[in-house]
Design a protein around this motif. Structure first.
Motif, PDB file in Angstrom:
ATOM      1  N   LEU A  61       0.828  -1.202   0.000  1.00 20.70           N
ATOM      2  CA  LEU A  61       0.000   0.000   0.000  1.00 20.70           C
ATOM      3  C   LEU A  61       0.860   1.248   0.000  1.00 20.70           C
ATOM      4  O   LEU A  61       0.599   2.197  -0.754  1.00 20.70           O
ATOM      5  CB  LEU A  61      -0.927  -0.010   1.219  1.00 20.70           C
ATOM      6  CG  LEU A  61      -1.715   1.274   1.482  1.00 20.70           C
ATOM      7  CD1 LEU A  61      -2.638   1.598   0.317  1.00 20.70           C
ATOM      8  CD2 LEU A  61      -2.500   1.158   2.797  1.00 20.70           C
ATOM      9  N   GLY A  62       1.886   1.278   0.820  1.00 22.82           N
ATOM     10  CA  GLY A  62       2.765   2.443   0.877  1.00 22.82           C
ATOM     11  C   GLY A  62       3.425   2.731  -0.455  1.00 22.82           C
ATOM     12  O   GLY A  62       3.533   3.887  -0.880  1.00 22.82           O
TER      13      GLY A  62
ATOM     14  N   GLN B 196      -0.124   3.920  11.048  1.00 17.96           N
ATOM     15  CA  GLN B 196       0.291   3.938  12.446  1.00 17.96           C
ATOM     16  C   GLN B 196       1.673   3.342  12.680  1.00 17.96           C
ATOM     17  O   GLN B 196       2.399   3.777  13.582  1.00 17.96           O
ATOM     18  CB  GLN B 196      -0.758   3.169  13.273  1.00 17.96           C
ATOM     19  CG  GLN B 196      -0.651   3.372  14.766  1.00 17.96           C
ATOM     20  CD  GLN B 196      -1.790   2.680  15.506  1.00 17.96           C
ATOM     21  OE1 GLN B 196      -2.904   2.587  14.999  1.00 17.96           O
ATOM     22  NE2 GLN B 196      -1.508   2.188  16.697  1.00 17.96           N
ATOM     23  N   ARG B 197       2.059   2.373  11.842  1.00 21.00           N
ATOM     24  CA  ARG B 197       3.298   1.650  12.115  1.00 21.00           C
ATOM     25  C   ARG B 197       4.384   1.857  11.060  1.00 21.00           C
ATOM     26  O   ARG B 197       5.542   1.535  11.302  1.00 21.00           O
ATOM     27  CB  ARG B 197       3.008   0.145  12.238  1.00 21.00           C
ATOM     28  CG  ARG B 197       1.953  -0.205  13.266  1.00 21.00           C
ATOM     29  CD  ARG B 197       2.346   0.207  14.673  1.00 21.00           C
ATOM     30  NE  ARG B 197       3.533  -0.506  15.132  1.00 21.00           N
ATOM     31  CZ  ARG B 197       4.162  -0.243  16.275  1.00 21.00           C
ATOM     32  NH1 ARG B 197       3.715   0.728  17.067  1.00 21.00           N
ATOM     33  NH2 ARG B 197       5.231  -0.925  16.620  1.00 21.00           N
ATOM     34  N   LEU B 198       4.004   2.373   9.872  1.00 21.43           N
ATOM     35  CA  LEU B 198       4.985   2.542   8.797  1.00 21.43           C
ATOM     36  C   LEU B 198       5.139   4.012   8.395  1.00 21.43           C
ATOM     37  O   LEU B 198       5.532   4.304   7.266  1.00 21.43           O
ATOM     38  CB  LEU B 198       4.574   1.702   7.575  1.00 21.43           C
ATOM     39  CG  LEU B 198       4.444   0.193   7.802  1.00 21.43           C
ATOM     40  CD1 LEU B 198       4.045  -0.501   6.502  1.00 21.43           C
ATOM     41  CD2 LEU B 198       5.736  -0.404   8.358  1.00 21.43           C
ATOM     42  N   ASP B 199       4.821   4.906   9.326  1.00 18.84           N
ATOM     43  CA  ASP B 199       4.973   6.348   9.094  1.00 18.84           C
ATOM     44  C   ASP B 199       4.091   6.857   7.951  1.00 18.84           C
ATOM     45  O   ASP B 199       4.392   7.870   7.325  1.00 18.84           O
ATOM     46  CB  ASP B 199       6.439   6.718   8.814  1.00 18.84           C
ATOM     47  CG  ASP B 199       7.345   6.384   9.988  1.00 18.84           C
ATOM     48  OD1 ASP B 199       6.902   6.574  11.135  1.00 18.84           O
ATOM     49  OD2 ASP B 199       8.476   5.926   9.762  1.00 18.84           O
ATOM     50  N   GLY B 200       2.992   6.158   7.703  1.00 18.62           N
ATOM     51  CA  GLY B 200       2.092   6.576   6.638  1.00 18.62           C
ATOM     52  C   GLY B 200       1.289   7.812   6.958  1.00 18.62           C
ATOM     53  O   GLY B 200       0.619   8.363   6.077  1.00 18.62           O
ATOM     54  N   ASP B 201       1.357   8.281   8.202  1.00 13.10           N
ATOM     55  CA  ASP B 201       0.590   9.485   8.553  1.00 13.10           C
ATOM     56  C   ASP B 201       1.116  10.718   7.818  1.00 13.10           C
ATOM     57  O   ASP B 201       0.418  11.724   7.718  1.00 13.10           O
ATOM     58  CB  ASP B 201       0.615   9.718  10.064  1.00 13.10           C
ATOM     59  CG  ASP B 201       2.024   9.932  10.608  1.00 13.10           C
ATOM     60  OD1 ASP B 201       2.942   9.196  10.220  1.00 13.10           O
ATOM     61  OD2 ASP B 201       2.194  10.846  11.431  1.00 13.10           O
TER      62      ASP B 201
ATOM     63  N   PRO C 290       2.417   8.261  19.289  1.00 16.58           N
ATOM     64  CA  PRO C 290       2.496   9.708  19.527  1.00 16.58           C
ATOM     65  C   PRO C 290       2.699  10.481  18.222  1.00 16.58           C
ATOM     66  O   PRO C 290       3.391  10.038  17.314  1.00 16.58           O
ATOM     67  CB  PRO C 290       3.723   9.846  20.442  1.00 16.58           C
ATOM     68  CG  PRO C 290       4.548   8.634  20.148  1.00 16.58           C
ATOM     69  CD  PRO C 290       3.570   7.536  19.856  1.00 16.58           C
ATOM     70  N   ASP C 291       2.024  11.621  18.170  1.00 22.08           N
ATOM     71  CA  ASP C 291       2.182  12.548  17.040  1.00 22.08           C
ATOM     72  C   ASP C 291       1.669  11.994  15.716  1.00 22.08           C
ATOM     73  O   ASP C 291       2.047  12.488  14.652  1.00 22.08           O
ATOM     74  CB  ASP C 291       3.647  12.966  16.873  1.00 22.08           C
ATOM     75  CG  ASP C 291       4.220  13.577  18.140  1.00 22.08           C
ATOM     76  OD1 ASP C 291       3.490  14.358  18.778  1.00 22.08           O
ATOM     77  OD2 ASP C 291       5.370  13.257  18.494  1.00 22.08           O
ATOM     78  N   CYS C 292       0.817  10.984  15.746  1.00 19.06           N
ATOM     79  CA  CYS C 292       0.210  10.498  14.512  1.00 19.06           C
ATOM     80  C   CYS C 292      -0.714  11.580  13.967  1.00 19.06           C
ATOM     81  O   CYS C 292      -1.619  12.053  14.657  1.00 19.06           O
ATOM     82  CB  CYS C 292      -0.579   9.211  14.764  1.00 19.06           C
ATOM     83  SG  CYS C 292      -1.294   8.485  13.272  1.00 19.06           S
ATOM     84  N   ARG C 293      -0.499  11.991  12.729  1.00 16.62           N
ATOM     85  CA  ARG C 293      -1.185  13.153  12.165  1.00 16.62           C
ATOM     86  C   ARG C 293      -2.460  12.821  11.398  1.00 16.62           C
ATOM     87  O   ARG C 293      -3.253  13.707  11.093  1.00 16.62           O
ATOM     88  CB  ARG C 293      -0.219  13.907  11.240  1.00 16.62           C
ATOM     89  CG  ARG C 293       0.942  14.551  11.970  1.00 16.62           C
ATOM     90  CD  ARG C 293       2.102  14.825  11.027  1.00 16.62           C
ATOM     91  NE  ARG C 293       2.831  13.607  10.681  1.00 16.62           N
ATOM     92  CZ  ARG C 293       3.944  13.587   9.959  1.00 16.62           C
ATOM     93  NH1 ARG C 293       4.438  14.706   9.474  1.00 16.62           N
ATOM     94  NH2 ARG C 293       4.562  12.440   9.695  1.00 16.62           N
ATOM     95  N   THR C 294      -2.654  11.585  11.055  1.00 15.32           N
ATOM     96  CA  THR C 294      -3.820  11.193  10.253  1.00 15.32           C
ATOM     97  C   THR C 294      -5.092  11.258  11.097  1.00 15.32           C
ATOM     98  O   THR C 294      -5.101  10.877  12.260  1.00 15.32           O
ATOM     99  CB  THR C 294      -3.634   9.768   9.708  1.00 15.32           C
ATOM    100  OG1 THR C 294      -2.505   9.751   8.842  1.00 15.32           O
ATOM    101  CG2 THR C 294      -4.860   9.306   8.938  1.00 15.32           C
ATOM    102  N   ARG C 295      -6.151  11.713  10.485  1.00 18.82           N
ATOM    103  CA  ARG C 295      -7.471  11.709  11.112  1.00 18.82           C
ATOM    104  C   ARG C 295      -8.189  10.413  10.736  1.00 18.82           C
ATOM    105  O   ARG C 295      -8.252  10.033   9.578  1.00 18.82           O
ATOM    106  CB  ARG C 295      -8.275  12.908  10.623  1.00 18.82           C
ATOM    107  CG  ARG C 295      -9.732  12.928  11.054  1.00 18.82           C
ATOM    108  CD  ARG C 295     -10.473  13.968  10.235  1.00 18.82           C
ATOM    109  NE  ARG C 295     -11.881  14.035  10.544  1.00 18.82           N
ATOM    110  CZ  ARG C 295     -12.812  14.420   9.678  1.00 18.82           C
ATOM    111  NH1 ARG C 295     -12.454  14.770   8.448  1.00 18.82           N
ATOM    112  NH2 ARG C 295     -14.078  14.458  10.013  1.00 18.82           N
ATOM    113  N   PHE C 296      -8.727   9.722  11.754  1.00 22.53           N
ATOM    114  CA  PHE C 296      -9.451   8.466  11.550  1.00 22.53           C
ATOM    115  C   PHE C 296     -10.945   8.703  11.730  1.00 22.53           C
ATOM    116  O   PHE C 296     -11.372   9.332  12.699  1.00 22.53           O
ATOM    117  CB  PHE C 296      -9.007   7.410  12.567  1.00 22.53           C
ATOM    118  CG  PHE C 296      -7.595   6.935  12.403  1.00 22.53           C
ATOM    119  CD1 PHE C 296      -7.313   5.718  11.818  1.00 22.53           C
ATOM    120  CD2 PHE C 296      -6.525   7.714  12.851  1.00 22.53           C
ATOM    121  CE1 PHE C 296      -6.012   5.270  11.675  1.00 22.53           C
ATOM    122  CE2 PHE C 296      -5.214   7.278  12.710  1.00 22.53           C
ATOM    123  CZ  PHE C 296      -4.956   6.055  12.126  1.00 22.53           C
ATOM    124  N   VAL C 297     -11.743   8.179  10.811  1.00 17.77           N
ATOM    125  CA  VAL C 297     -13.198   8.181  10.959  1.00 17.77           C
ATOM    126  C   VAL C 297     -13.678   6.771  10.676  1.00 17.77           C
ATOM    127  O   VAL C 297     -13.463   6.235   9.586  1.00 17.77           O
ATOM    128  CB  VAL C 297     -13.888   9.180  10.010  1.00 17.77           C
ATOM    129  CG1 VAL C 297     -15.402   9.144  10.221  1.00 17.77           C
ATOM    130  CG2 VAL C 297     -13.368  10.599  10.244  1.00 17.77           C
TER     131      VAL C 297
END
Length: 267
Positions: A88-89, A121-126, A172-179
């Motif tokens: 995906l990345g 969350q785990r692969l810096d995809g934010d 911490p500092d995850c920038r993505t918004r989850f809905v």
């Protein structure tokens, strides 16, 4: 049954991967696109499914002005959510390079949402994903359909699996918004609340719908209206009212796909 029958008819048409949109000319690819158009939307299907599940949602988004809509088919031989998140990345990097956008929005159904969450969350995809919308995704793991546990991906989606526990770790500092859209009638989530995003470090909103089954979530017009709203607005204050209005509307024949029943709550 009608939802299942309709999906079976469309399924063969979604087996092959779609052709990517043409590349931008070199001079256009260097221009910033933020503020000029919406980010690309990437649609991710669920377990043993394909991009055909998003035919109606994709049509709804296109009719309401979204230009960059893409789907990614995961291989039916996929046996590890972590490896799928790496694929995906790579696909997202290709989309950003091709469209000139620095970020994308993702809409994931079931397993597709969990793959996207792992990437974010785990692969810096934010850094690449602005908003992640999930529908019927087992964020807390699901105990439904016990006989399916022979498949390694299903085992990763069970409560207490190494992958589900990994997603509980600090972010911490995850920038993505989850809905997250979750339903009280989701037969694949056990318990149904497993489809909620509950993590202290994540910017998350959970949207509960009633009377909509697991397979119906990607094709239900009330959910489509909600997805369109969250992709354009940072708050959900008017979300419930908007979807209820969409349910009551009776428009022209081309709007028929946007009409259905369903109730909603936002938390």
């Amino acid at each position: 049954m009608a939802i299942l029958a309709g999906h079976l008819v469309l399924y063969p048409g979604g087996i092959a991967n779609e052709r990517p949109a043409p590349d931008l000319p070199p001079e256009a690819a260097t221009l910033p696109t933020e503020g000029r158009s919406r980010p690309p939307v990437l649609l991710l299907h669920g377990f043993v499914d394909n991009r055909s599940v998003f035919v109606l949602l994709r049509r709804s988004l296109a009719r309401h002005g979204w230009r960059h809509l893409e789907s990614l088919n995961f291989s039916p031989l996929t046996s590890d959510i972590r490896l799928a998140a790496e694929v995906l990345g790579q696909h997202i990097e290709e989309i950003c390079a091709r469209t000139g956008h620095r970020q994308v929005d993702i809409v994931g159904h079931s397993l597709g949402g969990l793959i996207a969450r792992y990437y974010v969350q785990r692969l810096d995809g934010d850094a690449r994903v602005r908003t992640l919308v999930t529908m019927g995704t087992p964020h807390a793991g699901t105990g439904a359909i016990p006989f399916a546990s022979a498949h390694p991906v299903v085992r990763q989606m069970r409560p207490g699996s190494d992958l589900i526990e990994e997603l509980k770790e600090p972010a911490p500092d995850c920038r993505t918004r989850f809905v997250s859209f979750w339903s009280d009638l989701d037969q694949v989530m056990s318990p149904v609340e497993a489809a909620r995003v509950d993590h202290p470090d994540l910017i998350a909103q959970n949207v509960g719908v009633t009377g909509i089954g697991h397979l119906a979530l990607p094709v239900h017009p009330a959910v489509a209206a909600g997805i369109r709203y969250v992709l354009e607005h940072e708050d959900t204050e008017e979300l419930a009212e908007l979807i209820e209005s969409a349910d009551r509307a009776r428009g022209t024949p081309e709007d028929a796909a946007d009409q259905a029943d369903g109730a909603i709550s936002v938390a």
